[in-house]
Motif scaffolding. Structure first.
Motif, PDB file in Angstrom:
ATOM      1  N   HIS A  52     -34.066  22.289 152.034  1.00  0.00           N
ATOM      2  CA  HIS A  52     -32.596  22.253 151.606  1.00  0.00           C
ATOM      3  C   HIS A  52     -32.639  21.203 150.373  1.00  0.00           C
ATOM      4  O   HIS A  52     -33.328  20.246 150.446  1.00  0.00           O
ATOM      5  N   CYS A  53     -31.597  21.387 149.516  1.00  0.00           N
ATOM      6  CA  CYS A  53     -31.471  20.242 148.471  1.00  0.00           C
ATOM      7  C   CYS A  53     -29.907  19.729 148.306  1.00  0.00           C
ATOM      8  O   CYS A  53     -29.114  20.546 148.747  1.00  0.00           O
ATOM      9  N   CYS A  54     -29.693  18.343 147.854  1.00  0.00           N
ATOM     10  CA  CYS A  54     -28.420  18.259 147.455  1.00  0.00           C
ATOM     11  C   CYS A  54     -28.649  17.492 146.220  1.00  0.00           C
ATOM     12  O   CYS A  54     -29.532  16.633 145.924  1.00  0.00           O
ATOM     13  N   THR A 109     -32.605  14.638 149.065  1.00  0.00           N
ATOM     14  CA  THR A 109     -31.284  14.423 148.247  1.00  0.00           C
ATOM     15  C   THR A 109     -31.721  13.756 147.000  1.00  0.00           C
ATOM     16  O   THR A 109     -32.935  13.633 146.788  1.00  0.00           O
ATOM     17  N   TYR A 117     -28.447  24.446 149.968  1.00  0.00           N
ATOM     18  CA  TYR A 117     -27.930  23.280 149.164  1.00  0.00           C
ATOM     19  C   TYR A 117     -26.446  23.040 149.056  1.00  0.00           C
ATOM     20  O   TYR A 117     -25.744  24.104 149.554  1.00  0.00           O
ATOM     21  N   TYR A 127     -24.381  20.148 140.014  1.00  0.00           N
ATOM     22  CA  TYR A 127     -25.265  21.477 139.920  1.00  0.00           C
ATOM     23  C   TYR A 127     -26.350  21.367 138.931  1.00  0.00           C
ATOM     24  O   TYR A 127     -25.853  20.898 137.802  1.00  0.00           O
ATOM     25  N   VAL A 172     -31.298  22.035 142.165  1.00  0.00           N
ATOM     26  CA  VAL A 172     -30.667  21.921 143.731  1.00  0.00           C
ATOM     27  C   VAL A 172     -30.642  23.313 144.244  1.00  0.00           C
ATOM     28  O   VAL A 172     -30.754  23.478 145.293  1.00  0.00           O
ATOM     29  N   LEU A 195     -34.141  17.975 154.085  1.00  0.00           N
ATOM     30  CA  LEU A 195     -33.183  17.963 153.220  1.00  0.00           C
ATOM     31  C   LEU A 195     -33.677  16.906 152.148  1.00  0.00           C
ATOM     32  O   LEU A 195     -33.920  15.833 152.495  1.00  0.00           O
TER      33      LEU A 195
END
Length: 236
Positions: free
Chosen positions: A29-31, A6, A45, A35, A39, A4
């Motif tokens: 994965h992204c956060c 961040t 996400y 938006y 992302v 992930l």
């Protein structure tokens, strides 16, 4: 390994680097707190609370457990202090932070602490002061001369960075930098040293180099990469 990233912000090129580098069986994965096109470039996400929200760390851990993510890496300096402070919480949930220990993150983010550390280990570093009065006294004793660099103690991305050529500019720009800090996201870390949130440094003239020291996840030295900085934009 599923990872992930961040606080990806608008750094879509960094997300792409990871997507190109990992195996087909791995996921990126992204956060981010809002938006952006970046992302959504990963394999999944979610929109996180703000970094200093009480639920920020728990939201990341929940997402990681739901998606079998075993490692977390931040793309944003402000994120590092919060994540590293909760390293044990991540470990307890089987998640590895790809991040330096909290003490190292604190030392590197606090530019005054960095200055003190470099002096302590015998490395040359620009003369640094915490107040206009101290800087003026150093000028009077010929220890320091203009131009001077004024910047946030907990700064990044060249925010609140100014150059002063005389005493009047020093006083005005010192207050301007302080105002910049406490009207931006830099205010959160700056609250740790609210009464001394701005530093003044001598300006060094010459070629500038960046040095990246790469370690393994077991904190063993791997490689050093040095590069001359040709241009800078927002601290990058």
């Amino acid at each position: 390994m599923n990872i992930l990233l961040t606080s990806v912000g608008r750094r879509s090129y960094l997300v792409d680097y990871f997507l190109e580098a990992v195996l087909d069986t791995d996921q990126i994965h992204c956060c981010n707190s809002e938006y952006t096109t970046s992302v959504a470039r990963g394999d999944g996400y979610f929109l996180s609370p703000l970094i200093y929200s009480p639920d920020y760390v728990d939201s990341i851990i929940r997402y990681c457990k739901e998606r079998d993510i075993t490692a977390v890496l931040s793309l944003f300096d402000i994120d590092l202090l919060v994540l590293s402070k909760n390293e044990q919480k991540f470990k307890n949930n089987g998640i590895e932070l790809i991040l330096a220990p909290y003490e190292s993150v604190y030392l590197c983010n606090d530019k005054w602490k960095t200055f003190e550390f470099l002096k302590e280990v015998g490395l040359k570093t620009p003369r640094t002061y915490l107040s206009v009065g101290d800087a003026l006294q150093a000028i009077e004793s010929s220890e320091l001369e203009y131009p001077l660099v004024i910047k946030p103690r907990w700064g990044m991305a060249s925010m609140g960075l100014y150059f002063a050529d005389n005493e009047n500019e020093l006083k005005v720009l010192f207050e301007k930098s302080k105002k910049d800090v406490f009207s931006s996201y830099l205010k959160y870390e700056s609250e740790l040293t609210k009464e001394s949130s701005i530093i003044i440094q001598e300006k060094l003239i010459g070629a500038e180099y960046g040095v990246d020291v790469v370690n393994t996840l077991d904190s063993e030295y791997f490689e050093t990469l040095a590069k001359q900085k040709v241009t800078m934009r927002a601290g990058e």
